[in-house]
Design an enzyme around this catalytic site. Structure first.
Site, PDB file in Angstrom:
ATOM      1  N   HIS A  16       0.821  -1.218   0.000  1.00  0.00           N
ATOM      2  CA  HIS A  16       0.000   0.000   0.000  1.00  0.00           C
ATOM      3  C   HIS A  16       0.854   1.267   0.000  1.00  0.00           C
ATOM      4  O   HIS A  16       0.350   2.368  -0.275  1.00  0.00           O
ATOM      5  CB  HIS A  16      -0.917   0.006   1.228  1.00  0.00           C
ATOM      6  N   ASP A  25      -2.114   2.364  -4.576  1.00  0.00           N
ATOM      7  CA  ASP A  25      -3.341   2.796  -3.907  1.00  0.00           C
ATOM      8  C   ASP A  25      -4.424   1.733  -4.071  1.00  0.00           C
ATOM      9  O   ASP A  25      -4.376   0.903  -4.987  1.00  0.00           O
ATOM     10  CB  ASP A  25      -3.843   4.122  -4.496  1.00  0.00           C
TER      11      ASP A  25
END
Length: 387
Positions: free
Chosen positions: A358, A362
């Site tokens: 992450h 995204d």
């Protein structure tokens, strides 16, 4: 001639003797398999470069540095070679008799020991190696020094065994994934009706033409390679404070091996057709099963695919393969009820899982990437038209 641990890669500094295929004093021929050596990444097979008599210097289970001498090979003439074992063989029976005499002196204190003389022929063979002497008191059918070190009495409820170098490395890397990445996972499902139909209609002709079966994995490799072009972050990696965008598509395929999971890499997967992909997958599977995967096969890779469905997994969260930033998890195909055009129908469905870092990818990019893969495998004609 010295038998040494060879250099197999810049990051490999030591190796463990996994198994000797020849014994102390054996006469070996050129190209005979001498032993298997484990590093933290691969298993190597060492073969004799010439004929001679083997003298083992490092026992099974021991770990030594790369370049260390693990055995000597005395290159002697045939007459001398046969004479040497004959001189060493006669002393073996007296040793066996002494071994029998010492237990008899102790049988008054340990009566059960009298039930084991039937296995007496084994000790002379084991006495040639320096390590296993203490272990013989515990087990009489020990195959190797490494195994005797971990064998315990039958009445004990646990055993202790040292991790192999490969297993230690796997543990370190998986722990690092949890500690050094911000891993998240998104899920979806795919209808594989068209892929299954294509395979059933072209299975025989494909195998006849290419000499290999048309499987499911090649469709997913092609789909991922195409989707990675649309989502470059998923194919990228983090290096310090920089993002390295990789404009090539080397896809790792998780393969189960006897000593641990391996992820060999298919180079330039986007340029390979289905037959080439299936041949590469088959080759990796065969070589992994016989511990013949090379270090060069495992290096690099921009993205990975793991098929837990082979073993019946329905859903899982695959762990990243650093320094890669994403991995696709495939699962078992199940006939399930789904709604199509307002009607409930039964379709062969597969759950998909995309784990990603992450820090770089995204949530929107991860979801859209997985949706793109889903679309491509549900409508494989789009990929086939490019061939």
């Amino acid at each position: 001639m010295e038998i040494k641990i060879p250099e197999v890669g810049e990051s490999i500094y030591e190796a463990t003797i996994a198994k000797w295929h020849k014994q102390e004093g054996d006469q070996v021929n050129k190209e005979d398999l001498l032993c298997e050596v484990e590093t933290d990444k691969i298993t190597l097979e060492l073969h004799a470069e010439s004929a001679g008599t083997l003298s083992i210097k490092v026992a099974e289970g021991e770990t030594v540095k790369v370049g260390s001498v693990i055995a000597l090979l005395a290159e002697e003439s045939g007459a001398k070679v046969t004479a040497a074992p004959e001189k060493e063989t006669p002393p073996a029976p007296p040793k066996a008799k002494k071994a029998e005499e010492t237990p008899t002196a102790k049988t008054t204190a340990l009566p059960p020991a009298e039930t084991k003389p039937a296995v007496a022929p084994n000790p002379p063979a084991q006495a040639e190696t320096p390590a296993p002497a203490p272990a013989k008191a515990k087990t009489t059918v020990a195959a190797t020094p490494a195994k005797t070190a971990t064998t315990v009495a039958p009445d004990e409820r646990t055993t202790r065994q040292t991790m192999s170098p490969i297993r230690r490395k796997i543990a370190e890397r998986l722990l690092a994934v949890r500690q050094q990445t911000a891993m998240a996972t998104t899920f979806n499902e795919a209808d594989l009706s068209r892929i299954i139909d294509l395979r059933s209609r072209h299975r025989d002709s494909f195998k006849e033409r290419h000499g290999v079966k048309l499987g499911i994995m090649s469709f997913f490799i092609k789909a991922c390679a195409e989707a990675l072009k649309d989502f470059p972050e998923v194919n990228a990696r983090i290096d310090g404070n920089d993002i390295i965008y990789q404009h090539f598509y080397d896809i790792g395929i998780a393969v189960a091996a006897p000593k641990g999971l391996l992820v060999p890499v298919i180079r330039d997967a986007d340029h390979k057709d289905f037959a080439e992909l299936e041949k590469a997958i088959s080759d990796f599977a065969e070589r992994a099963a016989s511990s013949r995967i090379e270090l060069s096969d495992l290096e690099g890779g921009t993205f990975s695919i793991s098929n837990g469905g082979t073993y019946g997994s329905l859903l899982s969260t695959p762990l990243l393969n650093p320094p890669q930033s994403a991995i696709l998890g495939m699962h078992a195909i199940q006939p399930r009820p789904v709604v199509r055009e307002g009607e409930v129908v039964i379709r062969p469905m597969m759950n998909l899982a995309l784990s990603y870092d992450h820090r770089l990818i995204d949530g929107r990019q991860a979801v859209e990437f997985l949706m793109r893969v889903k679309t491509l495998v549900e409508e494989p004609e789009e990929m086939l038209l490019e061939l």
